[in-house]
Design an enzyme around this catalytic site. Sequence first.
Site, PDB file in Angstrom:
ATOM      1  N   GLN A   1      40.049 -17.094  33.612  1.00  0.00           N
ATOM      2  CA  GLN A   1      39.564 -17.735  32.380  1.00  0.00           C
ATOM      3  C   GLN A   1      38.120 -17.301  32.091  1.00  0.00           C
ATOM      4  O   GLN A   1      37.253 -17.403  32.953  1.00  0.00           O
ATOM      5  CB  GLN A   1      39.657 -19.268  32.515  1.00  0.00           C
ATOM      6  CG  GLN A   1      39.248 -20.037  31.276  1.00  0.00           C
ATOM      7  CD  GLN A   1      40.227 -19.862  30.108  1.00  0.00           C
ATOM      8  OE1 GLN A   1      41.433 -19.838  30.284  1.00  0.00           O
ATOM      9  NE2 GLN A   1      39.691 -19.715  28.905  1.00  0.00           N
TER      10      GLN A   1
ATOM     11  N   LYS B   1      48.063 -23.936  29.634  1.00  0.00           N
ATOM     12  CA  LYS B   1      48.777 -22.767  30.169  1.00  0.00           C
ATOM     13  C   LYS B   1      49.733 -23.195  31.285  1.00  0.00           C
ATOM     14  O   LYS B   1      50.858 -22.717  31.357  1.00  0.00           O
ATOM     15  CB  LYS B   1      47.777 -21.709  30.660  1.00  0.00           C
ATOM     16  CG  LYS B   1      47.141 -20.952  29.492  1.00  0.00           C
ATOM     17  CD  LYS B   1      45.954 -20.090  29.876  1.00  0.00           C
ATOM     18  CE  LYS B   1      45.282 -19.555  28.612  1.00  0.00           C
ATOM     19  NZ  LYS B   1      44.043 -18.816  28.869  1.00  0.00           N
TER      20      LYS B   1
ATOM     21  N   ASP C   1      46.685 -10.767  30.464  1.00  0.00           N
ATOM     22  CA  ASP C   1      45.779 -11.026  29.330  1.00  0.00           C
ATOM     23  C   ASP C   1      45.549  -9.746  28.522  1.00  0.00           C
ATOM     24  O   ASP C   1      45.026  -9.807  27.399  1.00  0.00           O
ATOM     25  CB  ASP C   1      44.420 -11.543  29.843  1.00  0.00           C
ATOM     26  CG  ASP C   1      44.251 -13.044  29.627  1.00  0.00           C
ATOM     27  OD1 ASP C   1      44.995 -13.608  28.802  1.00  0.00           O
ATOM     28  OD2 ASP C   1      43.376 -13.638  30.285  1.00  0.00           O
TER      29      ASP C   1
END
Length: 292
Positions: free
Chosen positions: A96, A52, A119
């Site tokens: 995460q 990322k 997200d």
Amino acid sequence: MKIIDGKATSAAIKAEIAAEVAEMTGRGERAPFLAAILVGHDGGSETYMANKVKACEACGFGSSLIRFDEDVTEERLLAEIDRLNKDPEVDGFIVQLPLPRHIDEQKVIEAIDPRKDVDGFHPINVGRLSIGLPCFRSATPAGILELLDRYGIETKGKHAVVLGRSNIVGKPVAAMLMQKAQPGDCTVTVCHSSTKNLKEIAAGADILIAALGRPGFVTEDMVKPGAVIIDVGTTLVDDPTRKSGKRLSGDVDFDHVAEKCSYITPVPGGVGPMTIAMLMKNTLLARNGKIY
Ligand code: NAP
């Protein structure tokens, strides 16, 4: 049969984003900024995060990786989220997953400001998605729709069958495909572990999306001739022919199904690379205030 090349499509999207960012910064505007929180030292999560950060560099974004040890308290993590929510230089951020057991994952997701939730996991974004309002769409399902769109695959009026009902893939991809939109406008059936006649339902699909995490689950007899096959599955399986002794396997028996379908995504190199590209797209949308 055509292979849907997610790797090339993802590279093209990142190049388009980089060009837009170069224009922005050329006008003297600040580049988009993505922050990422990583708890613990899990190998898989470390790799995802490194990828990322690399993608941010390729797109011309600023980025920061905030690390916490495995034993970080929930309170400390929530305080960091609050700080990022308030930081005007941070356009979007991600935490995460999975998190260690002592941290309430849902509480963490709901602590993120939906306007920075790139997200797309916050219930406000999920709810807006389900009623067709602008929102941050979660990256893997958004990547699937982007592939259908960029390959010019007709979806209107088609029967889409989704195998799997997780919150990060099955449910959101079903919601996206049923919207009155292009791509979309499908008649959607969602199957899961309690579904009866799953094979027959799958065999009626014009578009079959497999998101189960069961290597080779979709066999030739479950596929209608000419169907579009999207394989989301990524499971590490033993493979003594490889140096590492492992390989990544999709949910589809690729070799046999490929002969029967019109389009298919390979594993690796299909849906996987699209996830990061769509995260970058969401961050650019956040920077431009295009959603909220
Ligand atoms: P998950 O949370 O484990 O959900 C799996 C779903 O499949 C569940 O709804 C489950 O049904 C269903 N299922 C499992 N076995 C089944 C069976 N034998 N028959 C019918 N239904 C069955 O998985 P996920 O997070 O959605 O991920 C699915 C796969 O996609 C995994 O391989 C994952 O690694 C991969 N993935 C890839 C990406 C990417 O490429 N970027 C992103 C996300 C996920 P129940 O609900 O009834 O238990």
